[in-house]
Scaffold this motif. Sequence first.
Motif, short mmCIF file in Angstrom:
data_model
loop_
_atom_site.label_atom_id
_atom_site.label_comp_id
_atom_site.label_asym_id
_atom_site.label_seq_id
_atom_site.Cartn_x
_atom_site.Cartn_y
_atom_site.Cartn_z
N ALA A 1 0.98 5.58 0.08
CA ALA A 1 0.44 6.99 0.16
C ALA A 1 1.55 8.03 -0.08
O ALA A 1 2.57 7.80 0.36
N THR B 1 -1.56 12.74 1.36
CA THR B 1 -2.49 12.55 0.63
C THR B 1 -2.68 11.13 -0.25
O THR B 1 -1.74 10.72 -0.77
N ASP B 2 -3.93 10.42 0.07
CA ASP B 2 -3.87 8.98 -0.58
C ASP B 2 -4.38 9.19 -1.88
O ASP B 2 -5.71 9.36 -2.25
N GLN C 1 -11.78 14.59 -4.26
CA GLN C 1 -11.01 13.56 -3.43
C GLN C 1 -9.27 13.47 -3.50
O GLN C 1 -8.81 12.84 -2.75
N ARG D 1 0.90 -1.19 -0.20
CA ARG D 1 -0.03 -0.04 0.08
C ARG D 1 0.81 1.26 0.31
O ARG D 1 1.91 1.20 0.56
N LEU E 1 -9.79 3.66 -5.48
CA LEU E 1 -10.51 2.67 -4.79
C LEU E 1 -11.71 2.87 -4.51
O LEU E 1 -12.66 1.86 -4.25
N ALA E 2 -12.38 3.95 -4.33
CA ALA E 2 -13.87 4.18 -3.96
C ALA E 2 -14.71 3.92 -5.24
O ALA E 2 -15.77 3.26 -5.09
N TRP F 1 -4.69 7.28 -4.27
CA TRP F 1 -5.59 6.11 -4.62
C TRP F 1 -6.87 6.17 -4.28
O TRP F 1 -7.75 5.33 -4.68
N ALA F 2 -7.27 7.13 -3.39
CA ALA F 2 -8.61 7.31 -2.84
C ALA F 2 -9.35 7.19 -3.97
O ALA F 2 -10.76 6.62 -3.93
N SER G 1 -12.40 -1.93 0.46
CA SER G 1 -12.28 -0.64 0.17
C SER G 1 -10.57 -0.09 0.26
O SER G 1 -10.19 0.93 -0.02
N ASP G 2 -9.85 -1.15 0.65
CA ASP G 2 -8.19 -0.94 0.71
C ASP G 2 -7.57 -1.19 -0.56
O ASP G 2 -6.37 -1.23 -0.67
#
Length: 257
Positions: free
Chosen positions: A26, A36-37, A158, A24, A43-44, A39-40, A75-76
């Motif tokens: 970030a 800031t992630d 996002q 993973r 992944l959403a 990938w958000a 979600s991850d």
Amino acid sequence: MTLLSIALISTASHATSTDIDPARTAVQGTSTAPETDLWAPFLAVAAGNYVAQCESMSIPPEPVAKENGPLLIASDGSLRAGSITGNIRPANVVSVSRSREMNGEPRMSLSVSSATVSLGMVEQEDGTKQAAFGTRPNSFECRLAEKVPPSTRTIYSQLAGYFDAEGKLTCRHTRTRKVTRADYRMDNGVFTIGTTRFDLNTLKSETLIMWPGERFVYIGQTDDASSFHLDLDADGKTKVLEMRKMGGNLIKCTPLP
């Protein structure tokens, strides 16, 4: 060939990484947010239990039906498909798009690729999501068993201000060959280049493409067909901007030192 299978094939053509990896990431950005992630937004869109209407996408069709799916994405980003387990991040290239339909509702699509597998997802008119996963020619597609509400968040919102910046550009007008300078600023959902203003919360469509750890492309189009194409480095800093105003006047800009 369906839209989903086209997306799946196109993502595979970009693959250079070794595999879908369970690690993973970030990334530290240039915004005021401490972390800031990135990938958000991806992944959403990807998350869900794709357990309905699973079928092979083999070309030509398999003479005997094979057991395909289900595809489970948490979600991850962790996923499970039969005997395959892993995570969709990091991958070689990943893209997410948000477009507004004729009825005003937004619709999302996603593609992820690595050297060995590809994942594609599109939201359907009936409110479900359809996902394709696998390697050519052994891939399959499934749908969510339940409907999902339309996404109310833009891709830009996002990113927690990761691309927000201001500075000066040198711009070349391709039609007239005129060279000008312009101020630019992206902040609080508004992207301004000189006298041109894009409201990032009301775009007709927006697309974010990420090569993890390398670079980004962020594309937006308005209802009047004006558009921008922004190339950014791994830290979210502008490298090249292309802007097309209504009527087809293309302007190419680069930041001043």
